[in-house]
Design an enzyme around this catalytic site. Structure first.
Site, mmCIF file in Angstrom:
data_model
loop_
_atom_site.group_PDB
_atom_site.id
_atom_site.type_symbol
_atom_site.label_atom_id
_atom_site.label_comp_id
_atom_site.label_asym_id
_atom_site.label_seq_id
_atom_site.Cartn_x
_atom_site.Cartn_y
_atom_site.Cartn_z
ATOM 1 N N GLY A 46 0.842 -1.197 0.000
ATOM 2 C CA GLY A 46 0.000 0.000 0.000
ATOM 3 C C GLY A 46 0.867 1.232 0.000
ATOM 4 O O GLY A 46 2.060 1.166 0.328
ATOM 5 N N GLN A 51 2.799 9.921 1.938
ATOM 6 C CA GLN A 51 4.152 9.350 1.945
ATOM 7 C C GLN A 51 5.014 9.855 0.792
ATOM 8 O O GLN A 51 6.234 9.781 0.863
ATOM 9 C CB GLN A 51 4.078 7.815 1.872
ATOM 10 C CG GLN A 51 3.506 7.184 3.123
ATOM 11 C CD GLN A 51 3.390 5.692 2.978
ATOM 12 O OE1 GLN A 51 2.435 5.194 2.399
ATOM 13 N NE2 GLN A 51 4.372 4.948 3.471
ATOM 14 N N CYS A 92 6.209 -0.391 7.427
ATOM 15 C CA CYS A 92 5.826 0.813 6.684
ATOM 16 C C CYS A 92 7.000 1.254 5.827
ATOM 17 O O CYS A 92 8.142 1.275 6.303
ATOM 18 C CB CYS A 92 5.443 1.928 7.670
ATOM 19 S SG CYS A 92 4.916 3.452 6.858
ATOM 20 N N LEU A 93 6.705 1.613 4.591
ATOM 21 C CA LEU A 93 7.771 2.080 3.691
ATOM 22 C C LEU A 93 8.390 3.371 4.203
ATOM 23 O O LEU A 93 9.512 3.700 3.832
ATOM 24 C CB LEU A 93 7.207 2.275 2.273
ATOM 25 C CG LEU A 93 6.692 0.999 1.592
ATOM 26 C CD1 LEU A 93 6.005 1.343 0.274
ATOM 27 C CD2 LEU A 93 7.824 -0.003 1.363
ATOM 28 N N HIS A 134 -4.147 1.371 7.994
ATOM 29 C CA HIS A 134 -2.779 1.901 8.052
ATOM 30 C C HIS A 134 -2.629 3.085 7.081
ATOM 31 O O HIS A 134 -2.045 4.109 7.427
ATOM 32 C CB HIS A 134 -1.815 0.748 7.711
ATOM 33 C CG HIS A 134 -0.376 1.111 7.549
ATOM 34 N ND1 HIS A 134 0.608 0.667 8.401
ATOM 35 C CD2 HIS A 134 0.268 1.857 6.608
ATOM 36 C CE1 HIS A 134 1.781 1.135 8.006
ATOM 37 N NE2 HIS A 134 1.610 1.852 6.911
ATOM 38 N N GLU A 135 -3.184 2.943 5.879
ATOM 39 C CA GLU A 135 -3.050 4.012 4.866
ATOM 40 C C GLU A 135 -3.874 5.243 5.242
ATOM 41 O O GLU A 135 -3.414 6.381 5.052
ATOM 42 C CB GLU A 135 -3.476 3.510 3.481
ATOM 43 C CG GLU A 135 -2.760 2.269 2.957
ATOM 44 C CD GLU A 135 -1.257 2.348 3.019
ATOM 45 O OE1 GLU A 135 -0.701 3.444 3.129
ATOM 46 O OE2 GLU A 135 -0.621 1.277 2.996
ATOM 47 N N HIS A 138 -2.091 7.366 7.575
ATOM 48 C CA HIS A 138 -1.110 8.258 6.926
ATOM 49 C C HIS A 138 -1.765 9.576 6.507
ATOM 50 O O HIS A 138 -1.184 10.649 6.672
ATOM 51 C CB HIS A 138 -0.519 7.602 5.678
ATOM 52 C CG HIS A 138 0.623 6.667 5.924
ATOM 53 N ND1 HIS A 138 1.784 7.051 6.536
ATOM 54 C CD2 HIS A 138 0.787 5.350 5.614
ATOM 55 C CE1 HIS A 138 2.629 6.011 6.593
ATOM 56 N NE2 HIS A 138 2.031 4.967 6.039
HETATM 57 O O1 GNR Z 1 4.102 -2.687 2.544
HETATM 58 C C1 GNR Z 1 3.497 -2.560 3.612
HETATM 59 N N1 GNR Z 1 3.221 -3.656 4.357
HETATM 60 C C2 GNR Z 1 2.394 -3.630 5.463
HETATM 61 C C3 GNR Z 1 2.406 -4.737 6.299
HETATM 62 C C4 GNR Z 1 1.601 -4.786 7.407
HETATM 63 C C5 GNR Z 1 0.753 -3.735 7.679
HETATM 64 C C6 GNR Z 1 0.730 -2.620 6.867
HETATM 65 C C7 GNR Z 1 1.548 -2.570 5.751
HETATM 66 S S1 GNR Z 1 1.495 -1.185 4.717
HETATM 67 C C8 GNR Z 1 3.113 -1.207 4.070
HETATM 68 C C9 GNR Z 1 3.271 -0.147 2.993
HETATM 69 C C10 GNR Z 1 3.088 1.213 3.623
HETATM 70 O O2 GNR Z 1 3.909 1.732 4.334
HETATM 71 N N2 GNR Z 1 1.951 1.808 3.421
HETATM 72 O O3 GNR Z 1 1.700 2.985 4.007
HETATM 73 NI NI NI Z 2 2.907 3.049 5.785
#
Ligand code: GNR
Ligand code: NI
Length: 173
Positions: A46, A51, A92-93, A134-135, A138
């Protein structure tokens, strides 16, 4: 399409609250396509606009096995359908190299606009429910490290700051 730079914690730009998208036009679709390309390149499931320093309410997700199902959510809203917390190891990236357990509601309904600007609704469980929450965090300036202890968060912050200093020194050497 182009690869976008992903901001990393503790960059203060990750704390901005994204504004609703007013119009889904070609310029917006261009950014969404670049976000999808950037997500695949970074091997993420995601990516939220925040980001990549675009402070608009939109995100992309692909939870398929073979990166064959990119999903676009513009102005996403979630309704909790089952509040029972589900714990999941999150990464998270924008927080590269760190993984922590986070609990979130296990089932949600998502209302959003698609890439044509058409409203749609879908229900999410499992990894899709985790990822969309999670997104959306952000877009509200929130990171998964906000759910762990202050001590852990500070450790992660110091380590990433050190890494960023090293990267800067290397780049100028
Ligand atoms: O790549 C991602 N893997 C992930 C694994 C577990 C819970 C959430 C994520 S999201 C993350 C990519 C990202 O940072 N999205 O904002
Ligand atoms: Ni993230």
């Amino acid at each position: 399409m182009s690869l976008l730079t992903i901001l990393e914690f503790p960059d203060p730009r990750l704390r901005r609250k994204a504004a609703p998208v007013e119009q889904v036009d070609d310029a917006l679709r261009e950014i969404l396509d670049s976000m999808i390309e950037t997500m695949y390149h970074a091997k993420g499931i995601g990516l939220a606009a925040t980001q990549v320093n675009v402070h608009k309410r939109m995100l992309v997700i692909d939870v398929s096995e073979d990166s064959s199902d990119p999903m676009v959510f513009v102005n996403p809203e979630i309704t909790v359908l089952d509040p029972e917390p589900l714990g999941h190891e999150e990464g998270c990236l924008s927080v590269p190299g760190f993984y922590e357990m986070v609990s979130r509601p296990r089932k949600v309904r998502i209302n959003a606009l698609d890439r044509r600007g058409e409203p749609f609704e879908t229900e999410a469980e499992g990894i899709l429910a985790v990822c969309v929450q999670h997104e959306i965090d952000h877009l509200d300036g929130k990171l998964f490290v906000d759910y762990v202890s202050a001590l852990k968060r500070e450790r992660i912050k110091s380590k990433l700051e050190k890494e960023h200093r090293l990267q800067k020194a290397e780049a100028s050497a």
